[in-house]
Structure formats: C-alpha cells, structure tokens
Enzyme design. Structure first.
Site, mmCIF file in Angstrom:
data_model
loop_
_atom_site.group_PDB
_atom_site.id
_atom_site.type_symbol
_atom_site.label_atom_id
_atom_site.label_comp_id
_atom_site.label_asym_id
_atom_site.label_seq_id
_atom_site.Cartn_x
_atom_site.Cartn_y
_atom_site.Cartn_z
ATOM 1 N N TYR A 31 14.152 24.246 78.426
ATOM 2 C CA TYR A 31 14.577 25.293 79.361
ATOM 3 C C TYR A 31 15.269 26.441 78.621
ATOM 4 O O TYR A 31 14.987 27.621 78.866
ATOM 5 C CB TYR A 31 15.520 24.679 80.401
ATOM 6 C CG TYR A 31 15.906 25.606 81.526
ATOM 7 C CD1 TYR A 31 15.006 25.902 82.549
ATOM 8 C CD2 TYR A 31 17.166 26.180 81.577
ATOM 9 C CE1 TYR A 31 15.362 26.741 83.593
ATOM 10 C CE2 TYR A 31 17.535 27.015 82.616
ATOM 11 C CZ TYR A 31 16.629 27.296 83.619
ATOM 12 O OH TYR A 31 16.987 28.136 84.653
ATOM 13 N N ALA A 32 16.172 26.110 77.705
ATOM 14 C CA ALA A 32 16.888 27.129 76.947
ATOM 15 C C ALA A 32 15.924 27.974 76.123
ATOM 16 O O ALA A 32 16.076 29.198 76.025
ATOM 17 C CB ALA A 32 17.932 26.478 76.046
ATOM 18 N N ALA A 33 14.923 27.336 75.528
ATOM 19 C CA ALA A 33 13.943 28.066 74.724
ATOM 20 C C ALA A 33 13.174 29.071 75.576
ATOM 21 O O ALA A 33 12.933 30.209 75.150
ATOM 22 C CB ALA A 33 12.979 27.077 74.063
ATOM 23 N N LYS A 64 14.150 30.449 78.454
ATOM 24 C CA LYS A 64 15.010 31.507 78.990
ATOM 25 C C LYS A 64 15.460 32.473 77.895
ATOM 26 O O LYS A 64 15.678 33.656 78.155
ATOM 27 C CB LYS A 64 16.207 30.893 79.719
ATOM 28 C CG LYS A 64 15.809 30.139 80.988
ATOM 29 C CD LYS A 64 15.004 31.023 81.948
ATOM 30 C CE LYS A 64 14.677 30.359 83.252
ATOM 31 N NZ LYS A 64 13.934 31.226 84.185
ATOM 32 N N ILE A 117 24.521 28.848 90.020
ATOM 33 C CA ILE A 117 24.377 29.443 91.348
ATOM 34 C C ILE A 117 24.076 28.336 92.349
ATOM 35 O O ILE A 117 23.265 27.442 92.086
ATOM 36 C CB ILE A 117 23.244 30.489 91.362
ATOM 37 C CG1 ILE A 117 23.432 31.499 90.217
ATOM 38 C CG2 ILE A 117 23.189 31.196 92.711
ATOM 39 C CD1 ILE A 117 24.700 32.307 90.272
ATOM 40 N N ASN A 133 0.094 29.532 91.574
ATOM 41 C CA ASN A 133 0.591 28.784 90.424
ATOM 42 C C ASN A 133 0.583 29.738 89.237
ATOM 43 O O ASN A 133 -0.486 30.209 88.817
ATOM 44 C CB ASN A 133 -0.308 27.573 90.166
ATOM 45 C CG ASN A 133 0.166 26.722 89.003
ATOM 46 O OD1 ASN A 133 0.948 27.164 88.155
ATOM 47 N ND2 ASN A 133 -0.309 25.489 88.944
ATOM 48 N N VAL A 134 1.747 30.039 88.680
ATOM 49 C CA VAL A 134 1.826 31.050 87.626
ATOM 50 C C VAL A 134 1.183 30.597 86.320
ATOM 51 O O VAL A 134 1.051 31.401 85.392
ATOM 52 C CB VAL A 134 3.286 31.496 87.371
ATOM 53 C CG1 VAL A 134 3.863 32.165 88.606
ATOM 54 C CG2 VAL A 134 4.153 30.321 86.912
ATOM 55 N N SER A 151 18.696 33.040 82.107
ATOM 56 C CA SER A 151 19.746 32.082 82.453
ATOM 57 C C SER A 151 20.859 32.177 81.425
ATOM 58 O O SER A 151 20.637 32.556 80.264
ATOM 59 C CB SER A 151 19.180 30.659 82.472
ATOM 60 O OG SER A 151 20.220 29.700 82.567
ATOM 61 N N ASN A 167 10.567 35.132 88.614
ATOM 62 C CA ASN A 167 11.636 34.197 88.947
ATOM 63 C C ASN A 167 11.199 32.738 88.902
ATOM 64 O O ASN A 167 12.031 31.849 88.748
ATOM 65 C CB ASN A 167 12.174 34.532 90.354
ATOM 66 C CG ASN A 167 13.081 33.451 90.900
ATOM 67 O OD1 ASN A 167 14.199 33.249 90.428
ATOM 68 N ND2 ASN A 167 12.602 32.738 91.912
#
Length: 240
Positions: free
Chosen positions: A146-148, A150, A181, A54-55, A133, A81
């Site tokens: 998510y955008a923040a 990436k 993808i 778990n990262v 991304s 990743n």
C-alpha cells in the site's frame, strides 16, 4: 452559482467512503459526476451517476471513456480514488497480495489518466486529483504494498503536472494525502486503537470524509487555478 457549474467529473471508487463524499460535494457545486466503482452506489444524489468499472480492466476503461466522451463531450475533473489494502508484514506478503494492490492503486490510476489526461490537454482544461495517503509519505508497518502505491501516486502526480502542462496548457495535477479518516475501513478497528491514532495528530481527533472532499473541491475549482504538482496533507497534523 456553484464552483463546478458545467463541469463533468469522474470519481473512481465513488460508490462509498471518500469517493462518495467527494462525488456528493462536487455535485452540490454544480458538477455532473460519474462515480465509477466495482460496486453499486450506496446512496442517491442528484447529478451523481454510477458506472460499474474495474480500474484494472483496460478494455473496460476504454469503453467507459468512449461512452463518457460521447455522452458529455469532455471530462473536466478526474479523481483517482479507487484503492484497496491487503496488509501483511513483508516476509508474509504473498505475490497475490502485492500484485492486487499494485494493480488497483497504482496501475489503475495510470490506466484512466493515460486516456483522460491527453483529452484535457487537447481541451486546454482539466484538474486531476490523485488520492494518496499519509502512508505514502511516511510508510507504515505491514503495508509495504500500500505504501509503495501511494508513494508512486505522488511521483505520478508530479510527473503528470509537468507532462500535461508542458506547452502551457491549463491542466493541473495534484494529490491529497489523507491521514486516518473515519470511513467504513476504520469502523472495523477497535476503539482503543482509533483513540491511539487520534492522539498521533495535533488536533487530537480523526478526520471526516467531508474534510477530504473539501480539499478535493478546492483543487478541482478555479480557487486552485495556480496550484499544480502539489501533495496536500489532510491529516490533522499527524506524527508517525
């Protein structure tokens, strides 16, 4: 001879999806790959070894790092990743949704790299590849968290490219920004929406995991020996 003969690679989120494709591609070029993931490997591949990780678990990451260094003596390649999504419009996004994505997608990248990066500096060799991304470059409705993360990964990439080669060490840090993808994540999306996404690209199709793996292989190999601090967009010429 393979392009990664003798190299030891760590790929987070390596149990399936993009991580699986990257792990298999690296192994095909001679690397020993440790696919670190919270889940079991969904495939079998020679020289790809699963590790439950778990990262967000700092103690677990230290244990993982110590075990890999004890067994192999080095880590030459790190692919950050592992990532999750918890989408919602900003006014509906809860603290838990925000924090979970930040912890995995951004802090998780930091947790591993702060151990592995200095080891690469000491060995005067390494390639770190951060998976960002297209959303990190252009944003996306309903994906503020998510955008923040990436976008943050791109900032980390440029910073670490400077820090880890500050005295001329042969340590390179780059990012890949995939478009849409065809992984399991997209397989739940209705076909009409997938067709719409495809039409947003110059190539009029969605990408395949292998196309991201090929970009990662380039950045991990000596073919990219003079490439650092860069974000490579692999998105078919996507327009948002």
């Amino acid at each position: 001879m393979g392009r990664l003969d003798g190299k030891v690679a760590v790929v987070t989120g390596g149990a399936k999806g993009l991580g699986q494709s990257i792990s298999e591609r690296f192994a095909s070029e001679g690397a020993i790959v440790i696919a670190a993931d919270m889940g079991e490997l969904s495939y079998e591949c020679k020289n790809v070894f699963g590790y439950k990780l778990n990262v967000t678990d700092v103690v677990g990451i230290q244990k993982f790092y110590d075990e890999i260094i004890e067994k192999y003596g080095k880590i030459d390649i790190l692919v950050n990743n592992a990532g999750i999504t918890k989408d919602a419009m900003t006014h509906k996004m809860t603290d838990d949704m925000w924090n979970a994505v930040i912890d995995v997608n951004l802090k998780g990248v930091f947790n591993l790299t702060r151990l592995i990066g200095p080891q690469m500096v000491a060995n005067n060799y390494g390639s770190i590849i951060n998976i960002s991304s297209v959303v990190g470059l252009f944003g996306n409705i309903g994906q503020a968290n998510y955008a923040a993360t990436k976008a943050g990964v791109i900032g980390l990439t440029m910073t670490w490219a400077k820090e880890f080669a500050r005295k001329g060490q042969n340590v390179r840090v780059n990012a890949i920004a995939p478009g849409y993808i065809m992984t399991e994540m997209l397989q739940t999306i209705p076909q009409d929406l997938l067709d719409k996404f495809a039409q947003l690209t110059m190539l009029k199709r969605l990408g395949q995991p292998e196309e991201i793996a090929n970009a990662a292989l380039f950045l991990a190999s000596e073919e990219a020996s003079y490439v650092t601090g860069q974000t490579i967009s692999v998105n078919g010429g996507m327009r948002l």
